[in-house]
Write an enzyme that holds these catalytic residues in place. Structure first.
Site, PDB file in Angstrom:
ATOM      1  CB  THR A 180      -9.423 -51.562  62.312  1.00  0.00           C
ATOM      2  OG1 THR A 180      -9.073 -50.213  62.040  1.00  0.00           O
ATOM      3  CG2 THR A 180     -10.389 -51.625  63.463  1.00  0.00           C
TER       4      THR A 180
ATOM      5  CE  LYS B 210      -7.580 -45.346  68.630  1.00  0.00           C
ATOM      6  NZ  LYS B 210      -6.249 -45.168  67.935  1.00  0.00           N
TER       7      LYS B 210
ATOM      8  CB  THR C 184      -5.383 -41.983  69.842  1.00  0.00           C
ATOM      9  OG1 THR C 184      -5.666 -42.616  68.593  1.00  0.00           O
ATOM     10  CG2 THR C 184      -5.041 -43.030  70.884  1.00  0.00           C
TER      11      THR C 184
ATOM     12  CB  SER D 245       3.515 -31.351  69.941  1.00  0.00           C
ATOM     13  OG  SER D 245       2.413 -31.274  69.072  1.00  0.00           O
TER      14      SER D 245
END
Length: 410
Positions: free
Chosen positions: A196, A185, A159, A410
């Site tokens: 995690t 990740k 991400t 956004s």
């Protein structure tokens, strides 16, 4: 999420990970992100695999985490389906429906039972998706299965990561080569409480699920559960370890198997490598910080103190400013609420004690300043009470963290 500059703490290149027999994988696209990036990792174990794991204790954890929690006790896996872009957390019945459709489709394509399918998701919280959103892409994902392209797989479930994270190991157990490859990740929302963000480790060793679970449960505490970026525990934290048994060696079925020690240490090193890469990619991070606490009442007490230091915004911003402000470290120790011997307390940056016996001491300012300008910062605190000890890792807190998280949706 806009493209982000690669962390200055990133490795020079993605590692050359070993091929793990007994699995196939693909990186394909659901479409949670604009453009053409892949956002789905699919892994199949044609002959099955043992599975063990650790999952977030968050009270708002995702539907995918709930699914895995229900399947893990059975200890067997045939498939893993992981998407990025939508965490499927706080999505109510819609999240359960998405998982039901994904599992049903996977079972039909792979020929397995529902309890052999594992799911994980990461991304925006609280946005329901259509039940078949992932399921409809699975035929394409299954058709694309091949030997793992580890870097492509790592990128598929990232991400805000600025670099893909991988670690591996090869070891010899009584003349048989064992291979381990892991992917992770994570960048922000990192204060794991059992695991995690997302981490998946694969090995061709043949290890019974109960034995594998004992290793994962032990090692997660000193690896993924010993890191923090921002003190926020994710709704999606998932660590899964799969053992295909495809290397042909006899199975490890008991804790006293003489081969287990070497495998256990190799697995721990892979988990630690991945965990530290997550910290190195902390949102806006410029410095990796190791916090060691010694002389505590117990190891648990030392751990609590170490996290109080590692999570302190004042400590983290001082380090971002390359200031060895040991007073802020002392403050963080005090707020931890753990027993200490104030008059015996000492603080060290790098190799220099900046405070000892409960107060300031003269130290080599030039040496400490040089240490603070580096990318890896070492803080040691002795609270002067007992033999308890703990190590945790964090990163500094910079303007970059605000920018990344202000723009996240956004």
């Amino acid at each position: 999420m806009k493209d982000l500059p690669i962390s200055p703490l990133a490795p020079d290149a993605f590692p050359d990970l070993p091929n793990v027999a007994g699995m196939q994988a693909s990186a394909t696209r659901v479409g949670f992100y604009a453009g053409t990036r892949n956002d789905l990792m699919t892994v199949i174990f044609p002959h099955g695999a043992s599975v063990a794991g650790a999952l977030t204790r968050s009270a708002t954890r995702s539907a995918d985490v709930d699914w895995c929690a229900a399947q893990l006790p059975k200890g067997r896996a045939r498939a893993l389906v992981v998407n990025a872009g939508n965490s499927n957390a706080f999505t109510g019945p819609a999240g359960v429906a998405k998982n039901a459709a994904t599992v049903k489709q996977t079972c039909a394509l792979v020929g397995c039972a529902p309890h052999e399918v594992f799911l994980a998701a990461t991304g925006v919280i609280g946005v329901p998706v259509a039940p078949n959103r992932v399921a409809d892409t699975l035929p394409q994902a299954i058709a694309a299965l091949a030997a793992p392209d580890w870097e492509a797989l790592a990128r598929a479930f990232s991400t805000t990561d600025t670099f893909p994270k991988g670690a591996g190991a090869c070891l010899d157990l009584d003349g048989v080569e064992v291979r381990i490859a892991g992917l992770a990740k994570g960048s922000g929302m990192i204060a794991p409480n059992m695991a995690t963000m997302l981490a998946f480790v694969f090995t061709d060793a043949d290890i019974a699920p109960s034995v594998l679970q004992s290793l994962v449960s032990a090692h997660v505490e000193t690896t993924f559960n010993a890191i923090t970026v921002d003190s926020d525990t994710s709704t999606s934290d998932t660590l899964l370890v799969f053992a295909t048994g495809a290397n042909g060696a006899s199975p490890i079925t008991t804790q006293d198997d003489p081969r287990l020690g070497a495998f256990s240490e190799a697995l721990r090193q892979v988990l630690l490598d991945l965990a530290l890469q997550v910290v190195r990619d902390g949102e806006g991070a410029q410095k990796l910080i190791q916090v060691t606490v010694e002389g505590a009442h117990s190891d648990a007490s030392a751990r609590a103190i170490a996290f109080a230091i590692a999570n302190s915004p004042l400590v983290k911003t001082a380090i971002a400013g390359e200031d060895a402000n040991w007073g802020r470290v002392v403050m963080a120790v005090g707020k931890a609420g753990e027993p200490i011997a104030v008059d015996n307390m000492a603080v060290r940056f790098g190799g220099e004690w900046t405070a000892r016996h409960g107060g300031a001491v003269d130290y080599d300012v030039a040496q400490v300043d040089a240490h603070m300008k580096g990318q890896e910062i070492d803080i040691l605190v002795n609270v002067g009470l007992g033999n308890g000890r703990a190590i945790v890792w964090t990163c500094d807190l910079t303007h970059g963290y605000i920018k990344i998280n202000g723009d996240y949706r956004s």
